[in-house]
Design a protein around this motif. Structure first.
Motif, short mmCIF file in Angstrom:
data_model
loop_
_atom_site.label_atom_id
_atom_site.label_comp_id
_atom_site.label_asym_id
_atom_site.label_seq_id
_atom_site.Cartn_x
_atom_site.Cartn_y
_atom_site.Cartn_z
N SER A 69 -6.65 -26.82 23.24
CA SER A 69 -6.12 -27.70 22.20
C SER A 69 -7.13 -27.99 21.10
O SER A 69 -6.76 -28.08 19.92
N GLN A 72 -6.87 -25.42 18.40
CA GLN A 72 -5.57 -25.17 17.77
C GLN A 72 -5.42 -25.95 16.47
O GLN A 72 -4.43 -25.80 15.76
N GLU A 112 -7.61 -31.35 27.05
CA GLU A 112 -6.44 -31.21 27.92
C GLU A 112 -6.46 -32.23 29.05
O GLU A 112 -7.51 -32.60 29.56
#
Length: 273
Positions: A69, A72, A112
């Motif tokens: 993440s 991203q 995460e």
């Protein structure tokens, strides 16, 4: 999994399995992962690195690589890739990937929730001139021992607010708060135990002394050869480990400028099946 009862002092654990994608070899690799949380394999020398990793993941049933993440986001995606090249680069501002410095104990997937990134694969294209060993810490086994000896100290590590991990990328404000350890519905103990610059510990009310004892125990366990092993990967060797069960770090290293250390890292949301 048997990993919570593993003893990392066994010399055979760092011995690479010869791997040619065969059924028996695959089962042996899976068994080592189940018993110890990691396995080292020597891959074919006639297969290009990315292809070797892709074929290994397919054989193990890991699915497609996962981009964490943190990478991203628009302001970080330059560091994100399905196949991440880990090598020292003067132009890189990444505090870990692009340097020769050591890395403190951690699990992959900083933002995460606990247990999300379940498997990590590290393929060695070229080792360092010296140093650079990957250190694996059986943090779940250490936690279970702590819980047996001092359950009062172990308790705070299960608290949903005990561990904040934050990005140390320049000008990136991102963090995630959660437990250091948790039990899944099937009873498996999972971890996001970490140390270093990305970590802030937050004791539950009235439990500061308990948390201090717990962390002292885990830090000592990280130096205990029953729970910790340092592995030097040679060219074309791959390390597969359960990122949701063991923590890992890296020793500092020295490069040969003409042939710098180069590893390829991939993350997966699945476990071998």
């Amino acid at each position: 999994m048997q990993v919570v009862r593993a003893d990392y002092r066994s010399p055979e654990l760092s011995t690479a399995l010869t791997y040619r994608y065969g059924r028996q070899e695959t089962e042996q690799l899976k068994q080592r992962l189940d018993d110890h949380g990691f396995a080292v394999a020597a891959m074919p020398d006639d297969v290009e690195p990315h292809t070797a990793v892709e074929r290994l993941a397919a054989t193990l049933g890991l699915g497609q690589p996962y981009i964490a993440s943190l990478y991203q986001r628009e302001d970080t995606k330059e560091h994100g890739a399905a196949y991440t090249d880990v090598r020292s680069q003067a132009s890189s501002d990444h505090p870990a990937f692009g340097t020769t410095a050591g890395q403190s104990m951690h699990v992959d997937g900083l933002l995460e929730p606990i247990g999300t990134v379940r498997t990590t694969v590290l393929y060695c294209v070229r080792p360092a001139l010296s140093g650079g060993r990957t250190v694996l810490f059986n943090s779940t086994a250490a936690f279970e021992e702590l819980r047996r000896r001092d359950p009062q100290a172990a308790g705070p590590l299960l608290d949903p607010g005990v561990l904040r991990r934050r990005s140390t990328l320049p000008n990136v404000d991102a963090d995630h708060v959660g437990p250091a350890f948790a039990y899944r519905e099937d009873g498996l103990l999972i971890t996001r135990y970490a140390e270093g610059d990305t970590v802030e510990w937050r004791a539950p009310d009235g439990r500061s002394a308990d948390l201090e004892r717990a962390l002292a125990f885990l830090r000592a366990a990280g130096e205990d050869k029953r729970y910790s092993v340092a592995l030097r990967l040679e060219a074309r060797q791959v390390l597969v480990f359960r990122n949701d069960v063991v923590s890992h770090g890296r020793e500092a290293y020295r490069d040969d400028p003409a042939a710098p250390r180069h590893l390829i890292r991939t993350l997966y949301l699945e476990t071998p099946r």
